[in-house]
Motif scaffolding. Structure first.
Motif, PDB file in Angstrom:
ATOM      1  N   UNK A  75       0.784  -1.246   0.000  1.00 57.48           N
ATOM      2  CA  UNK A  75       0.000   0.000   0.000  1.00 57.48           C
ATOM      3  C   UNK A  75       0.812   1.290   0.000  1.00 57.48           C
ATOM      4  N   UNK A  76       2.094   1.215  -0.313  1.00 55.33           N
ATOM      5  CA  UNK A  76       2.874   2.437  -0.512  1.00 55.33           C
ATOM      6  C   UNK A  76       2.444   3.069  -1.828  1.00 55.33           C
ATOM      7  N   UNK A  85       9.282  15.480   5.646  1.00 56.08           N
ATOM      8  CA  UNK A  85       8.431  14.744   6.576  1.00 56.08           C
ATOM      9  C   UNK A  85       9.295  14.034   7.622  1.00 56.08           C
ATOM     10  N   UNK A  86       8.785  13.917   8.843  1.00 54.14           N
ATOM     11  CA  UNK A  86       9.466  13.161   9.905  1.00 54.14           C
ATOM     12  C   UNK A  86       8.894  11.754   9.938  1.00 54.14           C
ATOM     13  N   UNK A  87       9.780  10.762  10.035  1.00 56.30           N
ATOM     14  CA  UNK A  87       9.334   9.374  10.171  1.00 56.30           C
ATOM     15  C   UNK A  87      10.259   8.578  11.049  1.00 56.30           C
ATOM     16  N   UNK A 108       4.792   6.655  10.092  1.00 59.81           N
ATOM     17  CA  UNK A 108       4.562   8.080   9.869  1.00 59.81           C
ATOM     18  C   UNK A 108       4.224   8.750  11.198  1.00 59.81           C
ATOM     19  N   UNK A 109       4.246  10.078  11.236  1.00 62.41           N
ATOM     20  CA  UNK A 109       3.981  10.802  12.488  1.00 62.41           C
ATOM     21  C   UNK A 109       2.567  10.582  13.009  1.00 62.41           C
ATOM     22  N   UNK A 114       3.943   1.184   7.671  1.00 61.25           N
ATOM     23  CA  UNK A 114       4.072   0.555   6.366  1.00 61.25           C
ATOM     24  C   UNK A 114       5.195  -0.469   6.408  1.00 61.25           C
ATOM     25  N   UNK A 115       4.889  -1.702   6.002  1.00 59.86           N
ATOM     26  CA  UNK A 115       5.962  -2.690   5.837  1.00 59.86           C
ATOM     27  C   UNK A 115       6.861  -2.208   4.710  1.00 59.86           C
ATOM     28  N   UNK A 116       8.134  -2.500   4.861  1.00 60.67           N
ATOM     29  CA  UNK A 116       9.128  -1.969   3.918  1.00 60.67           C
ATOM     30  C   UNK A 116       9.648  -2.983   2.916  1.00 60.67           C
ATOM     31  N   UNK A 117       9.152  -4.224   2.973  1.00 62.94           N
ATOM     32  CA  UNK A 117       9.635  -5.235   2.035  1.00 62.94           C
ATOM     33  C   UNK A 117      11.062  -5.671   2.326  1.00 62.94           C
TER      34      UNK A 117
END
Length: 125
Positions: A75-76, A85-87, A108-109, A114-117
């Motif tokens: 879903x990215x 952006x801060x993460x 995300x803030x 989100x899974x990053x693969x």
């Protein structure tokens, strides 16, 4: 033409390494920082983060993600993360001491995860 094509293939394949060759599964890390750059490329997408150290200095970290197609399945979208952006990134440190991490989860803030693969997930199963 065949020789040129063969040498290009060697360069591309040679540039891609396994998780175990580059990252340490025994060195998990969590970083929070500000996005300075994004690269949606194969074989991995990258986020670059400015992270403040304990001494107050800022260091730029490279965050390795999975390939863009994998990220889309999680879903990215290209606008999920924006410059400035801060993460927070949860992943594994590089074996060579570089400011590089293989990400499992990006948060995300607003708390959205989100899974990053991460290739670590395929290594440890």
């Amino acid at each position: 033409v065949g020789v040129l094509g063969g040498s290009l293939w060697t360069t591309v394949v040679g540039a891609h390494h396994s998780f175990a060759a580059e990252y340490d599964i025994n060195k998990p890390a969590v970083l929070t920082g500000t996005v300075t750059k994004l690269e949606w490329t194969n074989p991995h997408a990258w986020i670059f983060l400015d992270v403040k150290g304990a001494d107050g200095t800022t260091e730029n970290w490279e965050i390795e993600l999975g390939p863009p197609n994998t990220l889309f399945r999680y879903n990215w979208r290209r606008d999920t993360v924006k410059i400035g952006q801060t993460l927070t990134v949860d992943g594994y440190l590089s074996k060579d001491g570089l400011k590089r991490i293989n990400s499992k989860i990006v948060t995300l803030t607003d708390g959205t995860k989100f899974e990053s693969g991460s290739s670590a997930l395929r290594t440890t199963k």
